[in-house]
Design an enzyme around this catalytic site. Structure first.
Site, short mmCIF file in Angstrom:
data_model
loop_
_atom_site.label_atom_id
_atom_site.label_comp_id
_atom_site.label_asym_id
_atom_site.label_seq_id
_atom_site.Cartn_x
_atom_site.Cartn_y
_atom_site.Cartn_z
N LYS A 114 -2.10 -1.56 -3.86
CA LYS A 114 -2.96 -0.38 -3.81
C LYS A 114 -2.13 0.89 -3.86
O LYS A 114 -1.15 0.96 -3.12
CB LYS A 114 -3.75 -0.44 -2.50
CG LYS A 114 -4.68 0.71 -2.27
CD LYS A 114 -5.32 0.56 -0.93
CE LYS A 114 -6.10 1.83 -0.65
NZ LYS A 114 -6.44 2.00 0.71
N LYS A 167 0.86 -1.18 0.00
CA LYS A 167 0.00 0.00 0.00
C LYS A 167 0.89 1.23 0.00
O LYS A 167 1.69 1.44 0.91
CB LYS A 167 -0.91 0.00 1.23
CG LYS A 167 -1.80 1.22 1.29
CD LYS A 167 -2.81 1.14 2.41
CE LYS A 167 -3.67 2.39 2.43
NZ LYS A 167 -4.63 2.38 3.53
C1 PBG Z 1 -7.40 3.74 5.30
C2 PBG Z 1 -7.76 3.39 3.90
C3 PBG Z 1 -7.58 4.23 2.81
C4 PBG Z 1 -8.14 3.59 1.71
C5 PBG Z 1 -8.63 2.35 2.13
N1 PBG Z 1 -8.37 2.24 3.50
C6 PBG Z 1 -7.03 5.60 2.74
C7 PBG Z 1 -5.73 5.93 3.34
O1 PBG Z 1 -4.87 5.09 3.56
O2 PBG Z 1 -5.57 7.11 3.63
C8 PBG Z 1 -8.19 4.18 0.35
C9 PBG Z 1 -9.24 3.69 -0.59
C10 PBG Z 1 -9.52 4.58 -1.73
O3 PBG Z 1 -8.86 5.62 -1.96
O4 PBG Z 1 -10.45 4.24 -2.49
N2 PBG Z 1 -6.79 2.85 6.07
#
Ligand code: PBG
Length: 333
Positions: free
Chosen positions: A256, A202
């Protein structure tokens, strides 16, 4: 490995592209409704659907309408739905205890969906940001996101979700050691069959902007997430993370964001051959929708092409806000 290509005109690669039938025969990848995971936003209330302005077509739903969405997903052949709560600001604290409240919005929704639509897989999010007064995924002490204490909180959150009947736990926090700690706690609590889809690779991405609006974390977030989410410049590090998460008990691996990181999806699939997923995140959705709304792109075509790119990159499935629309297109044949 590489097939020999005889010189032109012995080989004319256009021959197999000439008709739809021939193109069907040589198609290498397929996209089906079974590849889709639908992320939805939930909120308090009843009969409420509230649009998310930076994500045209996406709404926050009250629990009763989240159940309706799960019914709709099941009818469309979508195997899984993933829940993200919009938490009332009054419930956000620095210690984040709402995260493991068995009756928090997310846990109530898991139970309601499992009672009404038992066959759909319910996926959760495990991170403290919806419950954190400062918007971070971990507990903040003196400006530092503390790892081990956060992991303890995440384990409590995971157990509460498993208790409600969640099928797939989705740790999205990027703390070290969280998968192993959750796996051990799940085994001990008799939840040995609960799967974990780790948000393994991520990245610290600006493509999450609209999501933070949707869950109400944008205003709260102080600083950035670069001390725990990955540097977009790195690729080998993703491989180390995948190996680590698999060793700790992850069943499925996620990359991601999606489209800017297709190279990572491909590397993960090639090097490990494990169930691999991409999250086509909020910013990816927003930019395609914005261009479509301006008449600059054909919405349906770019949606389907973008989803196919994940299959081509080796993914087994995709988390996408387009899930119901894509399923309708696929079902129409
Ligand atoms: C938070 C989380 C995020 C997303 C999923 N879980 C955002 C972040 O890390 O700030 C992003 C999903 C998206 O942008 O569609 N733990």
């Amino acid at each position: 490995m590489r097939p020999t290509v005889a010189p032109f005109p012995t080989t004319r690669l256009r021959r197999t592209r000439r008709t739809p039938a021939l193109r069907d025969l040589v198609r290498e990848n397929t996209l089906t409704t079974g590849d889709l995971i639908w992320p939805i936003f939930i909120r308090e209330g009843e009969g409420v659907e509230e649009p998310v302005p930076s994500m045209p077509g996406v709404v926050r739903r009250s629990v009763d309408l989240a159940v309706k969405a799960a019914e709709e997903a099941a009818a469309l052949g979508i195997p899984a739905i993933c829940l993200f709560p919009y938490t009332d600001p009054s419930l956000k604290t620095e210690t984040c205890e709402e995260a493991w409240n068995p009756d928090n919005l997310s846990n109530r929704t898991i139970r309601a969906i499992k009672a009404a639509v038992p066959d759909i897989a319910v996926m959760t999010d495990i991170a403290l940001d919806p419950y954190n007064a400062n918007g971070h995924d971990g507990i903040v002490r003196d400006g530092i996101i503390v790892n081990d204490e956060t992991v303890e909180a995440l384990v409590k959150m995971a157990l509460a979700q498993a208790e409600c009947g969640a099928d797939i736990l989705g740790p999205s926090d990027m703390m070290d050691g969280r998968i192993g700690a959750m796996r051990a706690a799940l085994e001990k609590a008799g939840h040995s069959d609960v799967t974990i889809m780790s948000y393994t690779a991520k990245y610290a991405s600006a493509f999450y902007g609209p999501f933070r609006d949707a869950v109400g974390a944008s205003g709260a977030l102080k600083g950035d997430k670069k001390t725990y989410q990955m540097d977009p410049a790195n690729s080998d590090e993703a491989i180390r993370l995948v190996e680590r998460d698999l060793m700790e008990g992850a069943d499925m691996i996620m990359v991601k964001p999606g489209m800017p990181y297709l190279d990572i999806c491909r590397r993960v699939k090639d090097e490990f051959g494990v169930p691999t997923y991409a999250y086509q995140v909020s910013g990816e959705y927003a930019m395609l929708m914005a261009a479509a709304q301006n008449g600059w792109l054909d919405r349906e075509k770019v949606m389907m092409e973008s989803l196919m790119s994940f299959k081509r990159a080796g993914c087994d499935g995709i988390l996408t806000y387009f899930a119901p629309e894509a399923a309708r297109v696929l079902n129409a044949g």
